[in-house]
Write an enzyme that holds these catalytic residues in place. Sequence first.
Site, PDB file in Angstrom:
ATOM      1  N   CYS A   1      -4.482  -1.165  -7.115  1.00 50.19           N
ATOM      2  CA  CYS A   1      -3.290  -1.482  -6.316  1.00 50.19           C
ATOM      3  C   CYS A   1      -3.174  -2.965  -5.997  1.00 50.19           C
ATOM      4  O   CYS A   1      -2.090  -3.536  -6.077  1.00 50.19           O
ATOM      5  CB  CYS A   1      -3.281  -0.653  -5.038  1.00 50.19           C
ATOM      6  SG  CYS A   1      -4.665  -0.976  -3.933  1.00 50.19           S
TER       7      CYS A   1
ATOM      8  N   GLU B   1      -0.290   2.333   9.343  1.00 55.08           N
ATOM      9  CA  GLU B   1      -1.560   2.737   9.941  1.00 55.08           C
ATOM     10  C   GLU B   1      -1.283   3.291  11.337  1.00 55.08           C
ATOM     11  O   GLU B   1      -0.289   2.914  11.965  1.00 55.08           O
ATOM     12  CB  GLU B   1      -2.544   1.556  10.066  1.00 55.08           C
ATOM     13  CG  GLU B   1      -3.468   1.429   8.886  1.00 55.08           C
ATOM     14  CD  GLU B   1      -2.882   0.504   7.839  1.00 55.08           C
ATOM     15  OE1 GLU B   1      -2.079  -0.368   8.207  1.00 55.08           O
ATOM     16  OE2 GLU B   1      -3.226   0.649   6.651  1.00 55.08           O
TER      17      GLU B   1
ATOM     18  N   GLU C   1      -6.061  -5.766   4.931  1.00 54.43           N
ATOM     19  CA  GLU C   1      -6.506  -4.498   4.349  1.00 54.43           C
ATOM     20  C   GLU C   1      -7.442  -4.749   3.164  1.00 54.43           C
ATOM     21  O   GLU C   1      -8.406  -4.016   2.955  1.00 54.43           O
ATOM     22  CB  GLU C   1      -5.287  -3.692   3.907  1.00 54.43           C
ATOM     23  CG  GLU C   1      -5.625  -2.292   3.438  1.00 54.43           C
ATOM     24  CD  GLU C   1      -4.379  -1.579   2.917  1.00 54.43           C
ATOM     25  OE1 GLU C   1      -3.414  -1.419   3.688  1.00 54.43           O
ATOM     26  OE2 GLU C   1      -4.371  -1.215   1.720  1.00 54.43           O
TER      27      GLU C   1
ATOM     28  N   CYS D   1       0.832  -1.206   0.000  1.00 55.10           N
ATOM     29  CA  CYS D   1       0.000   0.000   0.000  1.00 55.10           C
ATOM     30  C   CYS D   1       0.861   1.247   0.000  1.00 55.10           C
ATOM     31  O   CYS D   1       1.741   1.408   0.829  1.00 55.10           O
ATOM     32  CB  CYS D   1      -0.893  -0.020   1.250  1.00 55.10           C
ATOM     33  SG  CYS D   1      -1.876   1.473   1.466  1.00 55.10           S
TER      34      CYS D   1
ATOM     35  N   THR E   1      -4.602   5.152   7.486  1.00 57.62           N
ATOM     36  CA  THR E   1      -3.507   4.795   6.594  1.00 57.62           C
ATOM     37  C   THR E   1      -2.657   6.007   6.250  1.00 57.62           C
ATOM     38  O   THR E   1      -3.181   7.037   5.835  1.00 57.62           O
ATOM     39  CB  THR E   1      -4.105   4.205   5.296  1.00 57.62           C
ATOM     40  OG1 THR E   1      -4.837   3.035   5.642  1.00 57.62           O
ATOM     41  CG2 THR E   1      -3.021   3.862   4.299  1.00 57.62           C
TER      42      THR E   1
END
Lengths: 510, 510, 510, 510
Positions: free
Chosen positions: A298, A256, A446, A99, A190
């Site tokens: 993603c 996070e 996630e 991410c 995030t």
Amino acid sequence: MLMTPKEYVDSLRQLRPNVYLFGELVQNRLDNRMIRPSINAMALTYKVAHEPESEDLATTRSLLTAEKVNKFNALYESPEQMVRMVKLQRELGQRAGVCFQRCVGMDGINAVFSTTYEIDQKHGTEYHQRYKEWLKRVQENDICVAGAMTDVKGNRGLAPSQQADPDLFVHIVERSKDGIVIRGAKANITGIANSHEMLIMPTLRMRENDRDYAVSCAVPTDAEGVTLIYSRQSCDTRKFEDGDIDVGNYNFGGQEALTILDNVFVPWDRVFMCGEIDFCTMLVERFAAYHRQSYGGCKAGIADVLIGAVASIADYNGVRQAAHIRDKIAEMIHLAETLHGCGLASAYEGWKTQSGVFQCDTLLANVCKLNVTRFPYELTRLAEDITGGMLVTTPSEKDFRHPVLGALIDKYLKGIAEVPTEVRYRMVSLIHCMCFGLTAPSYRAESMHGAGSPQAQKIMIEREVDMKLRQGLARSIAGIDQREDPLEMSSKGNWRRPTNWDSATWPRGK
Amino acid sequence: MLMTPKEYVDSLRQLRPNVYLFGELVQNRLDNRMIRPSINAMALTYKVAHEPESEDLATTRSLLTAEKVNKFNALYESPEQMVRMVKLQRELGQRAGVCFQRCVGMDGINAVFSTTYEIDQKHGTEYHQRYKEWLKRVQENDICVAGAMTDVKGNRGLAPSQQADPDLFVHIVERSKDGIVIRGAKANITGIANSHEMLIMPTLRMRENDRDYAVSCAVPTDAEGVTLIYSRQSCDTRKFEDGDIDVGNYNFGGQEALTILDNVFVPWDRVFMCGEIDFCTMLVERFAAYHRQSYGGCKAGIADVLIGAVASIADYNGVRQAAHIRDKIAEMIHLAETLHGCGLASAYEGWKTQSGVFQCDTLLANVCKLNVTRFPYELTRLAEDITGGMLVTTPSEKDFRHPVLGALIDKYLKGIAEVPTEVRYRMVSLIHCMCFGLTAPSYRAESMHGAGSPQAQKIMIEREVDMKLRQGLARSIAGIDQREDPLEMSSKGNWRRPTNWDSATWPRGK
Amino acid sequence: MLMTPKEYVDSLRQLRPNVYLFGELVQNRLDNRMIRPSINAMALTYKVAHEPESEDLATTRSLLTAEKVNKFNALYESPEQMVRMVKLQRELGQRAGVCFQRCVGMDGINAVFSTTYEIDQKHGTEYHQRYKEWLKRVQENDICVAGAMTDVKGNRGLAPSQQADPDLFVHIVERSKDGIVIRGAKANITGIANSHEMLIMPTLRMRENDRDYAVSCAVPTDAEGVTLIYSRQSCDTRKFEDGDIDVGNYNFGGQEALTILDNVFVPWDRVFMCGEIDFCTMLVERFAAYHRQSYGGCKAGIADVLIGAVASIADYNGVRQAAHIRDKIAEMIHLAETLHGCGLASAYEGWKTQSGVFQCDTLLANVCKLNVTRFPYELTRLAEDITGGMLVTTPSEKDFRHPVLGALIDKYLKGIAEVPTEVRYRMVSLIHCMCFGLTAPSYRAESMHGAGSPQAQKIMIEREVDMKLRQGLARSIAGIDQREDPLEMSSKGNWRRPTNWDSATWPRGK
Amino acid sequence: MLMTPKEYVDSLRQLRPNVYLFGELVQNRLDNRMIRPSINAMALTYKVAHEPESEDLATTRSLLTAEKVNKFNALYESPEQMVRMVKLQRELGQRAGVCFQRCVGMDGINAVFSTTYEIDQKHGTEYHQRYKEWLKRVQENDICVAGAMTDVKGNRGLAPSQQADPDLFVHIVERSKDGIVIRGAKANITGIANSHEMLIMPTLRMRENDRDYAVSCAVPTDAEGVTLIYSRQSCDTRKFEDGDIDVGNYNFGGQEALTILDNVFVPWDRVFMCGEIDFCTMLVERFAAYHRQSYGGCKAGIADVLIGAVASIADYNGVRQAAHIRDKIAEMIHLAETLHGCGLASAYEGWKTQSGVFQCDTLLANVCKLNVTRFPYELTRLAEDITGGMLVTTPSEKDFRHPVLGALIDKYLKGIAEVPTEVRYRMVSLIHCMCFGLTAPSYRAESMHGAGSPQAQKIMIEREVDMKLRQGLARSIAGIDQREDPLEMSSKGNWRRPTNWDSATWPRGK
């Protein structure tokens, strides 16, 4: 002004957020080995805006200022721009393998834009104008905005105002002529410690008693009263170890943090919703739709890394051409492309909101995300299958660097003769990182919970579909209602065209 | 003599194996915080032999000495004993929540017993008698034996003797009147550093050129030339941190090590196979069948812990009665019981080998294991779904113990009002441990690859089934061959009873 | 000239194909109760071209003549036109509830167009010009063309020229100055008895010895030497029974026939490939990609009928609001939309061939189809679950119309009091039709094998993906190759942009 | 007295049930081509009792009379007898390839036995004695008993007494000194027209107002007031066609009928429950557990036929050794054996009821059945994949027998040269029969809904499991409750042995 990645990193030095890690205040996020990889991943979103090959995907002219801006801070002016973003998200997933954290803010930026427009239309408020001013500054300074929606929630069976502790959802505790004071906490935010500001949004449908909880506003991440408690990640302390192999993905990481807002003052020009409970659902659903589509970019990109890794390990093990290995790799590709295909479809089928900004197709975005809650699990399962037992039994890099043990490991953990043991070891460590280690939470949990848990998608899918149309089709064909006469031009039986097909916004560009 | 768990632990102090961890020789395994939990898990197998309630499942009379022995060192004298073992494995999985490491040795002990009997019958050798003597000592001293089968293998597409490096499979490098010298390495050996001896077995079918690789023998874990390099585990260093929460499962853990045999001398009375390539397949398949059945016990037991954990977290989140949560929990139970059901069926349907020792049903054991390569992944996926995003975003225990941060966390990470935040935090940490952390490799990757990868089960399943019978059934019903006349007593069409149904060994007890 | 559905039906009367059904030559297809529903379904493709609301999806200007033509006879001039076709296919699937048979021809029309162009470029032949002339006549007369690709194939392990019988693949048996003579049989040809012409294409990659098998040409369905043997369908003879309920879908049906070509003469102006083995793969893969995308339209549309039917039966049974029913219906929607999403994505991502005609994205089309080989099975499984046991235990319509029995059935097969029993009975019959009966083959087996079996898609998916890119990504992130420096603008590690992203044909229209 | 199959068939001639088919009273069931195959299948249950090789599985000594009786009429005296029945069910499934219909009665016979015992214990009634007398006559005369549980149910959301029509569940309309009068209808009753008697049981949990609905009794199938309306089956009328190929399974078939009870008088000696609402749940759950276990026999046996059929068709197509075909066949075997494994485990783990009769393990029986609601769908999906498109496009047998067409079909539908086309055609027809045709309902929809729909199993699985134990395990390991000290003999943390393990009935026979 588009910041370079270096400028972005330098800009973070100017901020002084209260970030806590392992019980201590982090003095220097940039040099902290556990935090830095997440900054690197975020920096990629700045880098692509300067690359000749990526610029086309990564920048656009601002709808507000006509200046060139980073797409992560831009408004969607067409379905094509959403398509390009989904493709950019895939590219960034491919390059970071994890991410890169900037989508939540982008999705929030767009959702608040169109929602404030409609609030103002109905309530005669001025949120939209304020919001545009704020957004201009965001674009001009190319700052990074974290989206902050999910509250800590306490008892999930109770509304915000019913909780034993009123602070379990962020709410307004004071209103004055200068602004408002808010309190509460946002969970799992995030990239927050790598962002300059956060865009606060309510987390669910509200009722009359929850009016103080219907709040959206922008807050600097180092505003007074903000405390960030860094989340643990699987294998996080490997980053503090010597060497670079055991981490798996050494350069890039996710982030996070629990974001506590303890009586934070927000001036009115940063307040974009303040008690309008009738618009919470719109804001949440629009944000969620964008973000559910984002995962079709993603998470497919991260899958590409995993696919490349297992194909490599199959090479190193000498089994790449085995039929069952090829079949499993083809299955992995199939799953990754299904994710991406639904993300693309959702973007292409976008529609224009009243504000002029485009929204992705809600149904397809939810369908995309529901697949995202499933396929990464099968992808990692297949990766674990192909990699073999060594996946979870590698020795440590210290052993590998040890003069005597290292030679033994080098001899015995060799795959095919042509490939150095270290290459195999590094590739196994990367796969471990993605299945169990530092980036595994980003790829599994996630994918499950980001942008809402699977049950939320199920509910939206049920709601979005035109069931009357479908029941009419069935009744007509079954002969319960009038059947269609195929030769009679005026007869269609009970069929009627779904509303989205003749929508004024489709097809775009016409 | 049945050792108590304390005696077992003390006995480990007598051994001085060369165990390396993070590049250093471990001086004291018992006090090493990373190793100790795995010793604790192994100790449970000693403990149950002394508990009044478990004794019945955990001990039996030795077939060799008529003394009471631990079931993990015993030979299977009946299907019932296998059934009891599957149930004991489930109990131990429930109590440890992780692999307790002693099954590999047990499964090897039984497989080598029946195989050496048949080798001797064919070749006139004396392996079986030697083996019985060794096994008597094992039983009498109640020692712990690690099974050591999987070689490091190098290029998986080449036979042992074709590898670029001849040592990539363990092999005999010297034969003398006193014994043999072996060299090579066994990969991923479970519980080896907690065991007194290892039972070495070949890893696959061998051909003529591989004769030196067809070797089975017993070697003390601290014999000269043995080096153990401890495998990393996900989140392993959390065990060195202060506190007990972030580890998830603080008391118990698994263990694997790369086991290097550098010119290890083995006297003849410990050699049980030495070049009999025609019996490698039998030994491998019998061991594999036992071990594939074993997973129908332990992995169902670990599932029980996970089910209990997610039901608890659903309680703490206030959503236990939500229909979709109940449905997912019921699904988890269903998967766990399917695993166990197939393990039990495999045990109940056991058959008697020539040696008198019972073997489980090969087909059902492979079916059991193939489910084991799938269901734990779905179990953890559902667990991640039910738990929520906090699963991968908990703060550290240091934060939780911090005077200021701790209070914030306590306030904001609370679920329902009735349950202390620490309780919720601990339960989430346990689930994290099982999905990503210390015990996740034991639950996912070990389920995948332990006792052979899924493709190995597919091949066995295909081979074990009587396809001629099935094709005959179809041809008869389709009218290609003679159809069965239902009224004619002498006619069955092409149907014939499968061989295993009228086997002399079924039903047992008659 | 766009025929009305009536004109289309009348035009069929002019044709005299040799259609055999139950061992007899069919004299009048239009009045045959088993054949007529398939004609009705095909007629819908003519009807939509005249409806004001559908015209936009169903017609376009011809690239060849600039006249308005039916989209099923048109060439794709842009990705948007493919998108509209996928949506039209969904609409037609919704209205017919079964295969409407005209896509195979359309997909063949486009594939032969771009392939003949490239054959001519390479070989200096004149196929493309001939083909355009033929296609103009097709468009001008608005005739219906069946695509005829799949050969009967004999031993699937042998090439065409290796078969024991040389006729198991269609091949050229004679070449003269006037034309060629072909022999063989095409299997499972969809809608052939309802079409005016068939477009013959080779079925797989050919090698040197198979040169006579590399043939593509157009043949009238009633040409001399053509014999059509009608395929049985599940429950086909219910169409001959009195009443309209037990059939389920009374008005519409699918159609396949074994198409035998016994020394059929084809003049040169209808021959579009004649021995060019180097272009068989291109033709097959382009046709297959189009047709695999098509299923993302029609099969989603048929799913909509099924979803509407089970939602209705859940209403009638009084369980529509049960949580598990809602969950299953939402899952059905999710599956249908995933099919459609991948079809749309494949269309939107189309690329321009040398001939100027657009081709859909090959990878996504294959991904779409691979999902089609799976999801309709889960859709029907869920439908069978929701419907209940009555699905397979309805009495006959004769019983229902019987004065005494009918009253009993009316009383006892009632669901909720508000809905007449006949309504429930009709809806159950429709679901039966889709799961087991007349249209079930179209929804399950055709989804599996139409446009190629799943293994064919797996192979294409493996082949289409840029694995070097993916392995480079993994190597870079693992630190085997150079890692990307996120701050250094000139560094990308080993990442490179996938070729399709900067393709000259993307984004279309700009 | 054990009837031979011929005697059984003759005995049916003595009965004169009111069976309606296509609106007409069936005068002679035995010569009706649609009904006869179902009689044949039932006859197999008589045949096995006389075969030397099957006798051991198929007969036993009666617990009531010590006479040799057919196992389908016997009481379970041990887990072993249940195991043997599961194996016999598999054998019969293999031979008939379809439901042989006698299990429902058998499962009812056992469930009513143990339930009446407990009713009498609580209520001081005499049902059990009456029931034993009736059962003795059943056994002595070797008659066939249909189980009749499922009511037609109307609005599934309402209790029996709340329905708009009180007759939608079978109920007592009159009580007299001689007996009771019942009215209502039982849906989908398997094999009823081939049975001598039916054993009526209530279908669900009852409440106070439903007292008249709590009724169990035995009724001859030709009693006054009984009307049977035969259910349609997919492709049912193919049985009336000439030839034997297109039916697929020519000799054997299933059977269901809507069973209407219009004021049927039942004397007291045939009444086994009359208003005891507190025992409805026990009776339903015991019956359901038996019947859910039964499916672990027959459905695995039918899978064997399907596996043999697809392996054969793969042979005929020349692709049997293709890796993906072998993988799919191995998967089919795996699924079939998982079904069987759970059925066996459920039987082996049986427990003794108060009446002395054994009951299978409830949890495992439900787990078995829940797999049965899924795996046959995947089995048929894989079968459709392997078979190829010809599965749904065969010509008719009339075409095949036609002098000219037949030769063409013979030529063109040939697979490998060594196998006659008719053989391939027959095998394809059998697979069609199992996937779409006459026996498909028995394999798919009956697997879904027979013995209760999947949601019913989910509920039982949730209820049967000891969740307190599981939550205690998790709390102990997480350190919420006391952790187990592995060295301390007296400590087990929070673990406690599940109750079923030290049950007095386990292990049986010792």
